[in-house]
Design a protein around this motif. Structure first.
Motif, short mmCIF file in Angstrom:
data_model
loop_
_atom_site.label_atom_id
_atom_site.label_comp_id
_atom_site.label_asym_id
_atom_site.label_seq_id
_atom_site.Cartn_x
_atom_site.Cartn_y
_atom_site.Cartn_z
N ALA A 1 0.83 -1.20 0.00
CA ALA A 1 0.00 0.00 0.00
C ALA A 1 0.87 1.26 0.00
N LEU A 2 2.00 1.21 0.70
CA LEU A 2 2.92 2.35 0.70
C LEU A 2 3.48 2.57 -0.71
N ALA A 3 3.79 1.49 -1.40
CA ALA A 3 4.26 1.60 -2.79
C ALA A 3 3.17 2.20 -3.68
N VAL A 4 1.93 1.78 -3.46
CA VAL A 4 0.81 2.34 -4.22
C VAL A 4 0.70 3.84 -3.94
N MET A 5 0.83 4.24 -2.68
CA MET A 5 0.74 5.67 -2.35
C MET A 5 1.89 6.45 -2.98
N GLY A 6 3.08 5.85 -3.02
CA GLY A 6 4.19 6.51 -3.72
C GLY A 6 3.85 6.73 -5.18
N TYR A 7 3.27 5.71 -5.81
CA TYR A 7 2.83 5.83 -7.20
C TYR A 7 1.78 6.93 -7.34
N VAL A 8 0.82 6.97 -6.42
CA VAL A 8 -0.25 7.96 -6.48
C VAL A 8 0.33 9.38 -6.41
N VAL A 9 1.22 9.63 -5.47
CA VAL A 9 1.78 10.98 -5.31
C VAL A 9 2.62 11.37 -6.53
N VAL A 10 3.48 10.47 -6.98
CA VAL A 10 4.34 10.80 -8.12
C VAL A 10 3.50 11.03 -9.38
N THR A 11 2.54 10.15 -9.64
CA THR A 11 1.73 10.33 -10.84
C THR A 11 0.79 11.52 -10.71
N LEU A 12 0.39 11.86 -9.48
CA LEU A 12 -0.44 13.06 -9.30
C LEU A 12 0.34 14.30 -9.69
N LEU A 13 1.62 14.34 -9.40
CA LEU A 13 2.45 15.47 -9.85
C LEU A 13 2.44 15.56 -11.37
N GLY A 14 2.51 14.40 -12.02
CA GLY A 14 2.41 14.38 -13.48
C GLY A 14 1.05 14.85 -13.97
N VAL A 15 -0.01 14.42 -13.30
CA VAL A 15 -1.37 14.85 -13.65
C VAL A 15 -1.47 16.37 -13.51
N MET A 16 -0.97 16.88 -12.41
CA MET A 16 -1.05 18.33 -12.18
C MET A 16 -0.28 19.09 -13.26
N TYR A 17 0.84 18.56 -13.70
CA TYR A 17 1.62 19.19 -14.75
C TYR A 17 0.84 19.24 -16.07
N VAL A 18 0.29 18.10 -16.49
CA VAL A 18 -0.43 18.08 -17.77
C VAL A 18 -1.76 18.83 -17.66
N PHE A 19 -2.40 18.80 -16.49
CA PHE A 19 -3.62 19.60 -16.31
C PHE A 19 -3.28 21.09 -16.39
N TRP A 20 -2.16 21.50 -15.81
CA TRP A 20 -1.74 22.90 -15.81
C TRP A 20 -1.60 23.41 -17.25
N ARG A 21 -1.11 22.54 -18.13
CA ARG A 21 -0.93 22.94 -19.52
C ARG A 21 -2.26 23.08 -20.25
N VAL A 22 -3.30 22.41 -19.75
CA VAL A 22 -4.62 22.49 -20.38
C VAL A 22 -5.47 23.57 -19.71
N ARG A 23 -5.62 23.48 -18.39
CA ARG A 23 -6.39 24.45 -17.60
C ARG A 23 -5.72 24.61 -16.25
N LYS A 24 -5.16 25.76 -16.01
CA LYS A 24 -4.42 26.00 -14.76
C LYS A 24 -5.29 25.79 -13.52
N VAL A 25 -6.53 26.22 -13.58
CA VAL A 25 -7.42 26.06 -12.43
C VAL A 25 -7.64 24.59 -12.11
N ALA A 26 -7.68 23.75 -13.13
CA ALA A 26 -7.86 22.30 -12.91
C ALA A 26 -6.69 21.75 -12.09
N ALA A 27 -5.48 22.19 -12.41
CA ALA A 27 -4.32 21.73 -11.64
C ALA A 27 -4.39 22.25 -10.21
N LEU A 28 -4.81 23.49 -10.03
CA LEU A 28 -4.89 24.07 -8.69
C LEU A 28 -5.95 23.37 -7.83
#
Length: 182
Positions: free
Chosen positions: A115-142
């Protein structure tokens, strides 16, 4: 300038997507929660870390976070013609699978390390999601910032459970918990 949709059309699209994606996101989170429960003898037997919040906090916080996730996703999905929209949706989907996997792994499989490994994956990939969301809609990333904060807290909390319960909170085959202190 080439406009694909008027502002009114984009708002209507966002509203329609929100009416679909917000309830869907909440429903998927709820469904994931049905594959494991903190009400098990195993979880009840675990030593709780000092940072463990009241159990009611989890339902409240996750409900709010899933609503925010749904709105953020609706903003991106309704951004017709935006550069990176398709990539953002794919990255989000790959991320969200990890989010939904944590409860079954931690509570269902009773595997705190996985589960800790899953959470590590969640946090790291969430940073990626926030990056690509920021490029589409900044408010979505925020809108995902509270989710990131909670995800980091959940990762630390998961780690603290491992530290407080080095034996993994093992149960015997009958499901009864044995705990001996010398």
């Amino acid at each position: 300038m080439n406009i694909l949709a008027s502002k009114a059309q984009l708002r209507a699209s966002f509203l329609r997507w929100s009416l679909f994606l917000v309830p869907l996101t909440v429903l998927l989170g709820f469904t994931s929660g049905q594959f494991g429960s903190p009400d098990t003898a195993w979880f009840q037997s675990l030593n709780k870390p000092s940072i463990f919040p009241p159990p009611a906090a989890f339902g409240i916080v996750w409900s709010i976070i899933y609503v925010l996730i749904g709105f953020a996703l609706a903003m991106v999905v309704s951004a017709w013609g935006a550069y990176g929209r398709g990539l953002a949706i794919i990255v989000f989907a790959l991320h969200f699978i990890g989010n939904l996997a944590w409860t079954p792994v931690f509570f269902g499989m009773q595997n705190m390390t996985a589960a800790l490994a899953v959470m590590g994956y969640v946090v790291v990939t969430l940073l990626g999601v926030m990056y690509v969301f920021w490029r589409v809609r900044k408010v979505a990333a925020l809108l995902l910032v509270p989710y990131l904060c909670w995800g980091i807290f959940a990762t630390v909390l998961n780690y603290q459970f491992i530290v407080e319960n080095p034996d993994g909170g093992d149960t015997n085959e009958s499901g009864a918990v044995e705990s001996f202190k010398l």
